[in-house]
Design an enzyme around this catalytic site. Structure first.
Site: not given
Ligand code: PYC
Length: 309
Positions: A84-85, A205, A231, A235-237
């Site tokens: 999770c980013g 996702h 999100d 969302c990092g990923t």
């Molecule tokens: O930021 O990777 C992310 C993430 C995954 C699910 C919610 N945020």
């Protein structure tokens, strides 16, 4: 009664609940621990109502395996995540708050999908270098009654994403419910057609990225998460998976700064570089500590695992 000390943060509006206490049954590699955690339905109660809400991502801190500052297993109300980013930006901010992040600013975290390097900058922002990311399928078509046909890419950035570059529903805050409905139907349709990531991994996702009206921002985006929430951050990923697609198509150069805004106004900037293992993204954003508390799970509480879905 089970009690867990937690520290809450939000990263560009997206919450993370960091679990500070250990658990005696979590042993083995982080990937093995993640599988064990999958069997515990009460873990859902850490992030779901009435103790949390559907946007929360949990980050269970684990002992470091090597020279990392900590290990971490991410989860939301639907189960453990690979990575999770936004959560990692929150974890670094929380560890700095606790005096546990290296003073130099640079440190490492281990996740079930690999080792992450992160930098805490003097202005408090956090930059993370994610695991190598990749696209596995291009121009995958799904049709959703009421919305028509969508064309998107399947890509990995620590979690699996279906990524769209246009939307019949405008990406504005007033449309969040409608966007959740549409992206949930798209995800259902992917499952119905048996479209998966590599090795049959579930695509949990759905990400929509459209050009931004402001020339200083590249895209506005919306991301449906496994819990069914959107999100609030970019969302990092999802950013990682998206950059891998753009890089594959030659639409972004190595080192070029790419700025994204979530529907609710959260901002990430990101770059990507090529490696033999895939496209390695770097993502920068800000997080804030919002609470330090202890969660209690009384044995006679019917909602220790959260409210029914
Ligand atoms: O930021 O990777 C992310 C993430 C995954 C699910 C919610 N945020």
């Amino acid at each position: 009664m089970r009690s867990l000390r937690v520290l809450d943060t939000h990263t560009e509006g997206e919450p993370t609940r960091i679990v500070l206490d250990d658990h005696p049954d979590l042993t083995g590699t982080l990937a093995e621990q993640r599988l064990v955690m999958k069997q515990w339905d009460w873990v859902r109660g850490v992030v779901a109502e009435p103790r949390g809400y559907d946007a929360f991502v949990g980050a269970w801190l684990r002992p470091a395996e090597g020279d990392e500052v900590a290990g971490v297993i991410y989860f939301d109300a639907a189960g453990p995540l690979g990575m999770c980013g936004h959560g990692t930006i929150g974890v670094v901010t929380a560890l700095a708050h606790l005096g546990r992040w290296p003073e130099s600013g640079e440190g490492h975290l281990m996740t079930p999908v690999g080792r992450i390097t992160a930098w805490r900058h003097p202005d408090g922002s956090v930059e993370i270098e994610n695991i190598p990311s990749r696209r596995s399928l291009k121009d995958v078509k799904v049709t959703v009654p009421g919305y028509g046909e969508f064309t998107g890419d399947v890509a990995y950035g620590g979690n699996w994403f279906y990524i769209l570059h246009e939307s019949p529903v405008e990406l504005i805050p007033a449309n969040r419910r409608e966007l959740l409905r549409m992206t949930s139907l798209i995800r259902d349709e992917l499952h119905r057609q048996g479209i998966t990531g590599d090795d049959g991994s579930e695509i949990d996702h759905v990400e929509i990225c459209v050009p931004h009206a402001d020339p200083t921002i590249d895209v506005r985006k919306f991301v449906l998460c496994p819990s069914g929430a959107d999100d609030r951050s970019p969302c990092g990923t999802g950013t990682s998976a998206h950059l891998a697609c753009l890089a594959e198509d030659g639409q972004i150069a190595e080192g070029q700064v790419f700025v994204q805004e979530s529907v609710t106004g959260g901002l990430f900037s990101a770059t990507v570089r090529r490696t033999p293992e895939g496209w390695v993204p770097r993502i920068r954003g800000r997080a804030w500590v919002t609470a330090e508390s202890t969660l209690h799970f009384a044995p006679d509480d019917p909602y220790v695992a959260g409210l029914p879905e």
